[in-house]
Design a protein around this motif. Sequence first.
Motif, PDB file in Angstrom:
ATOM      1  N   VAL B   4       0.834  -1.074  -0.024  1.00  0.00           N
ATOM      2  CA  VAL B   4      -0.009   0.099   0.011  1.00  0.00           C
ATOM      3  C   VAL B   4       0.912   1.267   0.069  1.00  0.00           C
ATOM      4  O   VAL B   4       1.752   1.294   0.916  1.00  0.00           O
ATOM      5  CB  VAL B   4      -0.874   0.045   1.348  1.00  0.00           C
ATOM      6  CG1 VAL B   4      -1.828   1.048   1.211  1.00  0.00           C
ATOM      7  CG2 VAL B   4      -1.723  -1.369   1.312  1.00  0.00           C
ATOM      8  N   THR B   5       0.740   1.994  -1.175  1.00  0.00           N
ATOM      9  CA  THR B   5       1.764   3.171  -1.217  1.00  0.00           C
ATOM     10  C   THR B   5       0.730   4.439  -0.985  1.00  0.00           C
ATOM     11  O   THR B   5      -0.031   4.691  -1.601  1.00  0.00           O
ATOM     12  CB  THR B   5       2.350   3.012  -2.497  1.00  0.00           C
ATOM     13  OG1 THR B   5       3.147   1.882  -2.889  1.00  0.00           O
ATOM     14  CG2 THR B   5       3.483   4.417  -2.756  1.00  0.00           C
ATOM     15  N   LEU B  21      -4.191  13.729  -0.521  1.00  0.00           N
ATOM     16  CA  LEU B  21      -3.320  12.576  -0.139  1.00  0.00           C
ATOM     17  C   LEU B  21      -4.007  11.219  -0.675  1.00  0.00           C
ATOM     18  O   LEU B  21      -5.181  10.922  -0.636  1.00  0.00           O
ATOM     19  CB  LEU B  21      -3.608  12.152   1.244  1.00  0.00           C
ATOM     20  CG  LEU B  21      -3.252  13.321   2.287  1.00  0.00           C
ATOM     21  CD1 LEU B  21      -3.573  12.976   3.698  1.00  0.00           C
ATOM     22  CD2 LEU B  21      -1.845  13.559   2.168  1.00  0.00           C
ATOM     23  N   GLU B  22      -3.087  10.599  -1.640  1.00  0.00           N
ATOM     24  CA  GLU B  22      -3.196   9.557  -2.611  1.00  0.00           C
ATOM     25  C   GLU B  22      -2.733   8.381  -2.085  1.00  0.00           C
ATOM     26  O   GLU B  22      -1.549   8.336  -1.181  1.00  0.00           O
ATOM     27  CB  GLU B  22      -2.720   9.711  -3.984  1.00  0.00           C
ATOM     28  CG  GLU B  22      -3.277  10.994  -4.492  1.00  0.00           C
ATOM     29  CD  GLU B  22      -3.432  10.759  -6.061  1.00  0.00           C
ATOM     30  OE1 GLU B  22      -4.649  10.880  -6.424  1.00  0.00           O
ATOM     31  OE2 GLU B  22      -2.392  10.535  -6.578  1.00  0.00           O
ATOM     32  N   CYS B  23      -3.606   7.132  -2.242  1.00  0.00           N
ATOM     33  CA  CYS B  23      -3.100   5.963  -1.452  1.00  0.00           C
ATOM     34  C   CYS B  23      -3.469   4.839  -2.931  1.00  0.00           C
ATOM     35  O   CYS B  23      -4.531   5.094  -3.478  1.00  0.00           O
ATOM     36  CB  CYS B  23      -4.030   5.501  -0.515  1.00  0.00           C
ATOM     37  SG  CYS B  23      -3.748   3.795   0.001  1.00  0.00           S
ATOM     38  N   VAL B  24      -2.485   4.065  -3.214  1.00  0.00           N
ATOM     39  CA  VAL B  24      -2.530   3.086  -4.188  1.00  0.00           C
ATOM     40  C   VAL B  24      -2.236   1.543  -3.420  1.00  0.00           C
ATOM     41  O   VAL B  24      -1.124   1.478  -2.893  1.00  0.00           O
ATOM     42  CB  VAL B  24      -1.640   3.268  -5.349  1.00  0.00           C
ATOM     43  CG1 VAL B  24      -2.025   2.242  -6.396  1.00  0.00           C
ATOM     44  CG2 VAL B  24      -2.026   4.492  -5.975  1.00  0.00           C
ATOM     45  N   GLN B  25      -3.083   0.671  -3.738  1.00  0.00           N
ATOM     46  CA  GLN B  25      -2.739  -0.881  -3.343  1.00  0.00           C
ATOM     47  C   GLN B  25      -2.620  -1.568  -4.570  1.00  0.00           C
ATOM     48  O   GLN B  25      -3.300  -1.621  -5.439  1.00  0.00           O
ATOM     49  CB  GLN B  25      -3.814  -0.954  -2.153  1.00  0.00           C
ATOM     50  CG  GLN B  25      -5.117  -0.970  -2.706  1.00  0.00           C
ATOM     51  CD  GLN B  25      -5.776  -2.263  -3.210  1.00  0.00           C
ATOM     52  OE1 GLN B  25      -5.320  -3.315  -3.556  1.00  0.00           O
ATOM     53  NE2 GLN B  25      -7.183  -2.209  -3.776  1.00  0.00           N
ATOM     54  N   CYS B  91      -3.382   5.026   5.389  1.00  0.00           N
ATOM     55  CA  CYS B  91      -4.373   4.512   4.520  1.00  0.00           C
ATOM     56  C   CYS B  91      -4.258   2.881   4.482  1.00  0.00           C
ATOM     57  O   CYS B  91      -3.294   2.459   4.971  1.00  0.00           O
ATOM     58  CB  CYS B  91      -4.063   4.910   2.941  1.00  0.00           C
ATOM     59  SG  CYS B  91      -4.826   3.857   1.721  1.00  0.00           S
ATOM     60  N   ALA B  92      -5.373   2.197   4.601  1.00  0.00           N
ATOM     61  CA  ALA B  92      -5.251   0.783   4.579  1.00  0.00           C
ATOM     62  C   ALA B  92      -6.089   0.094   3.668  1.00  0.00           C
ATOM     63  O   ALA B  92      -7.171   0.437   3.088  1.00  0.00           O
ATOM     64  CB  ALA B  92      -5.628   0.259   6.057  1.00  0.00           C
ATOM     65  N   SER B  93      -5.788  -1.056   3.342  1.00  0.00           N
ATOM     66  CA  SER B  93      -6.770  -2.014   2.539  1.00  0.00           C
ATOM     67  C   SER B  93      -6.941  -3.494   3.168  1.00  0.00           C
ATOM     68  O   SER B  93      -6.127  -3.687   3.916  1.00  0.00           O
ATOM     69  CB  SER B  93      -6.322  -1.917   1.035  1.00  0.00           C
ATOM     70  OG  SER B  93      -4.893  -2.957   0.939  1.00  0.00           O
ATOM     71  N   ARG B  94      -8.090  -3.951   2.673  1.00  0.00           N
ATOM     72  CA  ARG B  94      -8.475  -5.251   2.963  1.00  0.00           C
ATOM     73  C   ARG B  94      -9.225  -6.010   1.871  1.00  0.00           C
ATOM     74  O   ARG B  94     -10.110  -5.537   1.236  1.00  0.00           O
ATOM     75  CB  ARG B  94      -9.195  -5.239   4.236  1.00  0.00           C
ATOM     76  CG  ARG B  94      -9.731  -6.364   5.005  1.00  0.00           C
ATOM     77  CD  ARG B  94     -10.358  -6.328   6.278  1.00  0.00           C
ATOM     78  NE  ARG B  94     -11.711  -5.979   5.920  1.00  0.00           N
ATOM     79  CZ  ARG B  94     -12.456  -4.907   6.719  1.00  0.00           C
ATOM     80  NH1 ARG B  94     -12.256  -4.830   8.233  1.00  0.00           N
ATOM     81  NH2 ARG B  94     -13.696  -4.741   6.277  1.00  0.00           N
ATOM     82  N   GLY B 101     -10.633 -10.058   8.283  1.00  0.00           N
ATOM     83  CA  GLY B 101      -9.240 -10.089   7.558  1.00  0.00           C
ATOM     84  C   GLY B 101      -8.385  -9.071   8.122  1.00  0.00           C
ATOM     85  O   GLY B 101      -8.620  -7.862   8.703  1.00  0.00           O
ATOM     86  N   GLU B 102      -7.126  -9.168   7.923  1.00  0.00           N
ATOM     87  CA  GLU B 102      -6.092  -8.128   8.561  1.00  0.00           C
ATOM     88  C   GLU B 102      -6.097  -6.862   7.346  1.00  0.00           C
ATOM     89  O   GLU B 102      -6.438  -7.190   6.078  1.00  0.00           O
ATOM     90  CB  GLU B 102      -5.045  -8.713   8.406  1.00  0.00           C
ATOM     91  CG  GLU B 102      -4.164  -9.261   7.139  1.00  0.00           C
ATOM     92  CD  GLU B 102      -2.658  -9.766   6.991  1.00  0.00           C
ATOM     93  OE1 GLU B 102      -2.745 -11.076   7.079  1.00  0.00           O
ATOM     94  OE2 GLU B 102      -1.787  -8.859   7.213  1.00  0.00           O
ATOM     95  N   LEU B 103      -5.617  -5.832   8.062  1.00  0.00           N
ATOM     96  CA  LEU B 103      -5.584  -4.638   7.330  1.00  0.00           C
ATOM     97  C   LEU B 103      -4.199  -4.425   6.807  1.00  0.00           C
ATOM     98  O   LEU B 103      -3.101  -4.896   7.524  1.00  0.00           O
ATOM     99  CB  LEU B 103      -6.094  -3.467   7.923  1.00  0.00           C
ATOM    100  CG  LEU B 103      -7.373  -3.107   8.551  1.00  0.00           C
ATOM    101  CD1 LEU B 103      -7.541  -1.955   9.358  1.00  0.00           C
ATOM    102  CD2 LEU B 103      -8.293  -2.918   7.036  1.00  0.00           C
ATOM    103  N   PHE B 104      -3.938  -3.946   5.622  1.00  0.00           N
ATOM    104  CA  PHE B 104      -2.656  -3.945   4.908  1.00  0.00           C
ATOM    105  C   PHE B 104      -2.458  -2.347   5.081  1.00  0.00           C
ATOM    106  O   PHE B 104      -3.315  -1.641   4.559  1.00  0.00           O
ATOM    107  CB  PHE B 104      -2.317  -4.344   3.713  1.00  0.00           C
ATOM    108  CG  PHE B 104      -2.291  -5.738   3.819  1.00  0.00           C
ATOM    109  CD1 PHE B 104      -3.368  -6.532   3.476  1.00  0.00           C
ATOM    110  CD2 PHE B 104      -0.945  -6.429   3.801  1.00  0.00           C
ATOM    111  CE1 PHE B 104      -3.415  -8.086   3.628  1.00  0.00           C
ATOM    112  CE2 PHE B 104      -1.104  -7.848   3.735  1.00  0.00           C
ATOM    113  CZ  PHE B 104      -2.248  -8.613   3.600  1.00  0.00           C
ATOM    114  N   PHE B 105      -1.470  -1.510   5.796  1.00  0.00           N
ATOM    115  CA  PHE B 105      -1.231  -0.146   5.652  1.00  0.00           C
ATOM    116  C   PHE B 105      -0.286   0.209   5.018  1.00  0.00           C
ATOM    117  O   PHE B 105       0.842  -0.287   4.931  1.00  0.00           O
ATOM    118  CB  PHE B 105      -0.962   0.174   7.547  1.00  0.00           C
ATOM    119  CG  PHE B 105      -1.965  -0.016   8.375  1.00  0.00           C
ATOM    120  CD1 PHE B 105      -2.623  -1.122   9.289  1.00  0.00           C
ATOM    121  CD2 PHE B 105      -2.956   0.976   8.510  1.00  0.00           C
ATOM    122  CE1 PHE B 105      -3.514  -1.360   9.797  1.00  0.00           C
ATOM    123  CE2 PHE B 105      -4.056   1.083   9.406  1.00  0.00           C
ATOM    124  CZ  PHE B 105      -4.284  -0.197  10.087  1.00  0.00           C
ATOM    125  N   GLY B 106      -0.687   1.478   4.479  1.00  0.00           N
ATOM    126  CA  GLY B 106       0.715   2.395   3.928  1.00  0.00           C
ATOM    127  C   GLY B 106       1.703   2.754   5.107  1.00  0.00           C
ATOM    128  O   GLY B 106       1.103   2.711   6.303  1.00  0.00           O
TER     129      GLY B 106
END
Lengths: 109, 114
Positions: B4-5, B21-25, B91-94, B101-106
């Motif tokens: 996650v960037t 603020l941008e976030c890309v996964q 930012c996080a994605s799942r 499920g687990e979150l993946f963070f920037g």
Amino acid sequence: GQNIDQPTEMTATEGAIVQINCTYQTSGFNGLFWYQQHAGEAPTFLSYNVLDGLEEKGRFSSFLSRSKGYSYLLLKELQMKDSASYLCAALDSNYQLIWGAGTKLIIKP
Amino acid sequence: DVKVTQSSRYLVKRTGEKVFLECVQDMDHENMFWYRQDPGLGLRLIYFSYDVKMKEKGDIPEGYSVSREKKERFSLILESASTNQTSMYLCASRSGGRDTGELFFGEGSRLTVL
């Protein structure tokens, strides 16, 4: 209201064992997470418990008691790299995460 | 390696400026989240999205908006920045359909508003 409590800061010695406690009060409960966050870095997943009991993952173990609204993270054979903040988060009935403020763990040689 | 960037690690803006603020996964996750992290407080959810062009308010949406035009990208917008929005933004994605499920963070974007 919904609330998560965990100690603000703890200190332990390299090679020792430390237990970080977390108590929660949520509207419904669908599990409890622990995350590790090194200073200036992203939080990373450590564990998820939804049933009572202890789950072991290498040097790290996580315990849950649903009846007591209580969890702990146990870290064994502490290493300097374990210096970090440990975040406790409970999943409520709407599957929303309620986060604690985090416990900063300081490891001394 | 899953990632996650977040576009900016550090930003300094003036009161009243517009901030993106941008976030890309790269994990093809359906669910994306924006949190802010302040000392002594737990992570607070600003907005989240379960699908492209969908958005839901979190606990503290006031003063913020979001955009999700593509599945991999979730942007946080501060229309008119204020000093009380000085914070670390995560930012996080799942994966979809896995509320447990687990979150993946920037890595986070530290915003200072002067």
